[in-house]
Structures are given as structure tokens and as C-alpha cells.
Design an enzyme around this catalytic site. Structure first.
Site, PDB file in Angstrom:
ATOM      1  N   ASP A  94       0.832  -1.206   0.000  1.00  0.00           N
ATOM      2  CA  ASP A  94       0.000   0.000   0.000  1.00  0.00           C
ATOM      3  C   ASP A  94       0.862   1.248   0.000  1.00  0.00           C
ATOM      4  O   ASP A  94       1.808   1.366   0.791  1.00  0.00           O
ATOM      5  CB  ASP A  94      -0.847   0.044   1.286  1.00  0.00           C
ATOM      6  CG  ASP A  94      -2.285  -0.368   1.039  1.00  0.00           C
ATOM      7  OD1 ASP A  94      -2.751  -0.258  -0.109  1.00  0.00           O
ATOM      8  OD2 ASP A  94      -2.932  -0.804   2.009  1.00  0.00           O
ATOM      9  N   GLU A 193     -13.831  -2.488  -1.777  1.00  0.00           N
ATOM     10  CA  GLU A 193     -14.067  -2.685  -0.343  1.00  0.00           C
ATOM     11  C   GLU A 193     -15.474  -2.233   0.052  1.00  0.00           C
ATOM     12  O   GLU A 193     -15.902  -1.109  -0.245  1.00  0.00           O
ATOM     13  CB  GLU A 193     -13.005  -1.898   0.463  1.00  0.00           C
ATOM     14  CG  GLU A 193     -13.180  -2.071   1.968  1.00  0.00           C
ATOM     15  CD  GLU A 193     -11.969  -1.648   2.777  1.00  0.00           C
ATOM     16  OE1 GLU A 193     -10.905  -1.311   2.190  1.00  0.00           O
ATOM     17  OE2 GLU A 193     -12.082  -1.632   4.020  1.00  0.00           O
TER      18      GLU A 193
END
Ligand code: KIV
Length: 275
Positions: A94, A193
Site C-alpha cells: 500500500d 471494499e
């Protein structure tokens, strides 16, 4: 088919091409987070396809309430530990908050640091149209990018809540547009998500690249969970999409209580446990 036959058929290394083939052949992709060497070694040995060095390290490793305080140096440290452990899985890292938004030169520098210093295999970035210049610039350096839409925790103060995203048609339309734009720009996979399952299914169907869900239903091409959540190390986080495979929190508590008792009573160490 025996596990051995299954394993001998498994690709030696997971690459962007292997993931693309998995999507085309309808084989689901299994992804988990990892932040340290010992855990990454176990997950890789188990046959996980992708290890995400998530900025959720801010929550589960460092105890922050949000992912925003995570630094590039800290992400590189975690990524180095994970990369050292891995033989087969692809390691995606990330890009932390503040290292790519609104400045594509800085974004490229950040991504290059991750690839060079951690020897990672790809980076992940949250957002759609608003970060497209940074995505383009990073891709132009030959760095594979995984996208992330839906609930994007780095924007938590904009949303104000961790509830399901894109339930209204306007937000769902923007998500679909962003997903197509990211694919056209050249990302190799997309994380969705906490969105409605029907929307996840639609995006996975419309895109050619693999779509990996966390709380995005069963109609996507793969699933990702935070390892500490699915192993039951964390206990204060129980969203509907989370399946707990172990209750490690309780097991560790019991083991440590037993150890304390053994030390206090003189039961540990015994004769065979000393020189
Ligand atoms: O940081 C993270 O763990 C993530 C997953 C929730 C996809 O981005």
C-alpha cells in the site's frame, strides 16, 4: 485430486500474468495482509496468492485508529520483512496517505522507493479519477499498480463513517466509471471494499482485470481479508463480511496465562528444559 497434485500444478511464482490467467480461467484469487516475516512465511507456505502489505498495519501493528499516520518508511520496513519471507506469493504494498495524492512526481518517487528498497512486486493506491495522473506516472516507470475503490480508509474523514459505500446510484455510477478508467489506464487488478454484492459482481463482469473484494460479495474474482481479523487476533472489529477462522486472541491469552502460572509455581523450567 490430491493436495500434492494440486500443488504440483500451482504456478511457482504469482505474477500479474498468472493473476490475469486465473481470472480468465475462473480460478478465484486468495489474498491476505502481512506485515512481518514470520507470519508472511506461514501464509506463503499455505499457498496464498497475494500478500498485501496493507496500511492497515497502522491499526493492527501500531494501534492507530485510522491508516492516515502510516509513513512511507514504516511501510517499507514492513514490506522488506514480508518480501524476505516469500517464495511464491506476489507482494503488493500500500502507498500510504500523503505519498501520492495530488502530486504525480512525489507519487513516482514514493513508488520507486517501495520497489527499490523493499523489492516489492507492485503497489496499491486508493481512489479513481482524482489520482489518475499519479497512477499513469507510476505505470510509466514499469511499476504494476493495484487499484482500490469503494470504502477507501485513507478518506475516512471525508466519508465520516465506515459503513457500506456506493449504495446510492450516483456513487455506484462513479465507482463503475472509476473502475473502467483505472483499467484503461493500465492497473493489473482492483480491490473493491465494502460495497453491495450486486455492484461488485457487475464490476468484475465488466472489467477484464481481476477484481478482488473485501465485503464486496461472492461475484468478484478473489477475496482479501486482514490476517489479524480472520485469525481472531483482533476482536474489536466484527463486520458482516469477516469470517473468523481461529480465535487466536483467546488461545494466546490461555497460553500466556498458563506460562505465567508455570513460572510462578516453579513448574517451568523442568529438568529436561535446562542445561
Ligand atoms: O490496508 C489494507 O489492509 C487494505 C485491505 C483492507 C484491502 O487495504
Amino acid at each position: 485430486m490430491s493436495t500434492q497434485t494440486n500443488q504440483s500444478k500451482r504456478p511457482k511464482k504469482i505474477t500479474t500474468r498468472v493473476l490475469q490467467r486465473m481470472k480468465e480461467q475462473g480460478e478465484k484469487i486468495a489474498m491476505l495482509t502481512a506485515y512481518d516475516y514470520s507470519m508472511a512465511k506461514i501464509l506463503d507456505a499455505a499457498g496464498i496468492d497475494i500478500l498485501l502489505v496493507g496500511d492497515s498495519a497502522a491499526n493492527v501493528m501500531a494501534g492507530y485508529e485510522t491508516t492516515l499516520p502510516m509513513t512511507l518508511d514504516a511501510m517499507i520496513y514492513h514490506a522488506q520483512s514480508v518480501v524476505r519471507a516469500v517464495n511464491r506469493a506476489m507482494v503488493v504494498v500500500d502507498m500510504p496517505f500523503g505519498t501520492y495524492q495530488g502530486n504525480s512526481t512525489k507519487a513516482l518517487e514514493s513508488a520507486i522507493r517501495i520497489m527499490k528498497e523493499a523489492e516489492a512486486h507492485a503497489v496499491k493506491m486508493e481512489g479513481g479519477r482524482e489520482i489518475i495522473e499519479s497512477v499513469e506516472r507510476i505505470l510509466s516507470a514499469g511499476i504494476p499498480v493495484m487499484g482500490h475503490l469503494g470504502l477507501t480508509p485513507q478518506s475516512i474523514y471525508k466519508f465520516g463513517t465506515y459503513t457500506v459505500r456506493a449504495t446510492d446510484p450516483q456513487e455506484a455510477e462513479k465507482l463503475i466509471e472509476d473502475a473502467h478508467l483505472l483499467e484503461e489506464t493500465g492497473i493489473f487488478a482492483l480491490v473493491l471494499e465494502k460495497i453491495p454484492a450486486q455492484l461488485g459482481k457487475r464490476v468484475a463482469k465488466e472489467l477484464k482485470i481481476p477484481v478482488i473484494g473485501i465485503g464486496a460479495g461472492a461475484g468478484v474474482d478473489g477475496q482479501v481479508l486482514v490476517t489479524h481479523d480472520m485469525l481472531g487476533i483482533t476482536t474489536d472489529f466484527s463486520p458482516r463480511f469477516l469470517r473468523r477462522y481461529l480465535n487466536l486472541n483467546e488461545q494466546i491469552l490461555n497460553a500466556v496465562e498458563q506460562y505465567i502460572n508455570d513460572v510462578k509455581t516453579g513448574d517451568f523450567p523442568n529438568e529436561n528444559e535446562q542445561y
